[in-house]
Design an enzyme around this catalytic site. Sequence first.
Site, mmCIF file in Angstrom:
data_model
loop_
_atom_site.group_PDB
_atom_site.id
_atom_site.type_symbol
_atom_site.label_atom_id
_atom_site.label_comp_id
_atom_site.label_asym_id
_atom_site.label_seq_id
_atom_site.Cartn_x
_atom_site.Cartn_y
_atom_site.Cartn_z
ATOM 1 N N CYS A 98 0.676 -1.160 -0.014
ATOM 2 C CA CYS A 98 -0.011 -0.061 0.441
ATOM 3 C C CYS A 98 0.816 1.305 -0.430
ATOM 4 C CB CYS A 98 -0.950 0.166 1.576
ATOM 5 S SG CYS A 98 -2.098 1.304 0.466
ATOM 6 N N ASN A 140 0.339 4.850 -0.566
ATOM 7 C CA ASN A 140 -0.034 5.992 0.188
ATOM 8 C C ASN A 140 -0.077 5.673 2.321
ATOM 9 O OD1 ASN A 140 -1.317 7.371 -1.878
ATOM 10 N ND2 ASN A 140 -2.997 6.288 -2.403
ATOM 11 N N HIS A 147 -1.668 -5.662 -9.994
ATOM 12 C CA HIS A 147 -2.642 -4.409 -11.039
ATOM 13 C C HIS A 147 -2.375 -4.017 -12.994
ATOM 14 C CE1 HIS A 147 -2.031 -0.763 -7.635
ATOM 15 N NE2 HIS A 147 -0.973 -1.557 -7.041
ATOM 16 N N GLU A 203 -9.981 -0.253 -6.565
ATOM 17 C CA GLU A 203 -8.954 -1.007 -5.555
ATOM 18 C C GLU A 203 -9.791 -2.691 -5.061
ATOM 19 O OE1 GLU A 203 -6.801 0.625 -2.353
ATOM 20 O OE2 GLU A 203 -6.733 2.450 -2.826
ATOM 21 N N CYS A 254 -3.681 5.547 -5.169
ATOM 22 C CA CYS A 254 -3.532 4.609 -4.477
ATOM 23 C C CYS A 254 -2.389 4.814 -5.135
ATOM 24 C CB CYS A 254 -4.615 3.868 -5.714
ATOM 25 S SG CYS A 254 -3.619 1.853 -6.015
ATOM 26 N N GLY A 287 -1.255 1.629 -7.102
ATOM 27 C CA GLY A 287 -1.913 1.619 -8.805
ATOM 28 C C GLY A 287 -0.952 3.110 -9.606
HETATM 29 N N1 LIG Z 1 -6.083 -2.853 -2.666
HETATM 30 C C1 LIG Z 1 -5.135 -2.830 -2.212
HETATM 31 C C2 LIG Z 1 -4.422 -2.439 -1.770
HETATM 32 C C3 LIG Z 1 -4.361 -1.134 -1.562
HETATM 33 C C4 LIG Z 1 -3.841 -0.095 -2.568
HETATM 34 C C5 LIG Z 1 -3.487 1.528 -2.028
HETATM 35 N N2 LIG Z 1 -4.402 1.960 -0.553
HETATM 36 C C6 LIG Z 1 -2.117 1.186 -2.358
HETATM 37 O O1 LIG Z 1 -1.853 3.217 -1.528
HETATM 38 O O2 LIG Z 1 -1.138 1.906 -2.876
HETATM 39 C C7 LIG Z 1 -4.731 -3.932 -2.672
HETATM 40 O O3 LIG Z 1 -5.932 -4.950 -2.380
HETATM 41 O O4 LIG Z 1 -3.507 -4.840 -3.350
#
Ligand SMILES: N[C@H](CCC[C@H](N)C(=O)O)C(=O)O
Length: 275
Positions: free
Chosen positions: A74, A76, A160, A209, A218, A221
């Site tokens: 993650c 962020n 991703h 997400e 994200c 992302g």
């Molecule tokens: N939903 C993402 C985790 C949080 C990623 C996102 N909040 C960021 O800032 O990279 C997953 O299941 O891989």
Amino acid sequence: MIHFTKMHGLGNDFVVIDAISQQIALTPDHIRFMSDRHFGIGFDQLLLVEKPVSANADFKYRIFNADGSEVAQCGNGARCFARFVHDKKLTAKQDITVDTDAGQLVLRLDEQGLVTVNMGIPRHAPAQIPLRATEESRFYSVEVNDNEKAFGAVSMGNPHAVLQVNDVRTAPVAELGAALENHAFFPERANIGFMQIIDRQHIKLRVYERGAAETMACGSGACAAVVIGIEQNLLDHDVSVELPGGALKIHWSGRGHPVLMTGPAVSVFEGKIEL
Ligand SMILES: N[C@H](CCC[C@H](N)C(=O)O)C(=O)O
């Protein structure tokens, strides 16, 4: 009683918990309750600060999506993690090394209060993303809602897929994001990015997400979109990524190099909750 800090990175919001000084035993049901924006606290992800696993690391960084699923990256959240351990005086280091389930990240807090994260080296092989594909490709395509959709795919420690769109404002993020997140092509589901190329140094991006639906931003992302854009020869090595919650600076020198992400991290309030 669990003490927590509510934080966000460009509107991607988190509950951050010091699980070193507090004994935490959270079930997926606990996490789903706390993430609820009406009956709980509300967040996109919950972040735990734990003792390191590796000798050279300062902390272990664990991430749970709003749906209770534990994941390994993650971006962020990594910036908020750095601000949290600094503000809570859990470390005086400027460069903070954290263990995650997908490897190590290095977090650097700068004088302007921004945080630069070494997000590690992207993984392109289908088995590492993972994808149900045998050959690596710059474009994959699957049938979804009776249409063929083409996209790039990469792992930043989490999966991703990134589609190019003409205008992020009209992109079918909710419908197509949900359909692709759970598509059989992604054995561990996926985060779905919708990228609009402004020029070779600027993109606009919205991300649906995995485990949280569309977020205001994200970080992983943004890194994935820039990597895929560079791989598809659409972008240069330094890109400004404009998300609904604000902009991130992303740098990638190419295969074998880590992705660097720079952006803000904000503490909003302190709280405590009885589970
Ligand atoms: N939903 C993402 C985790 C949080 C990623 C996102 N909040 C960021 O800032 O990279 C997953 O299941 O891989």
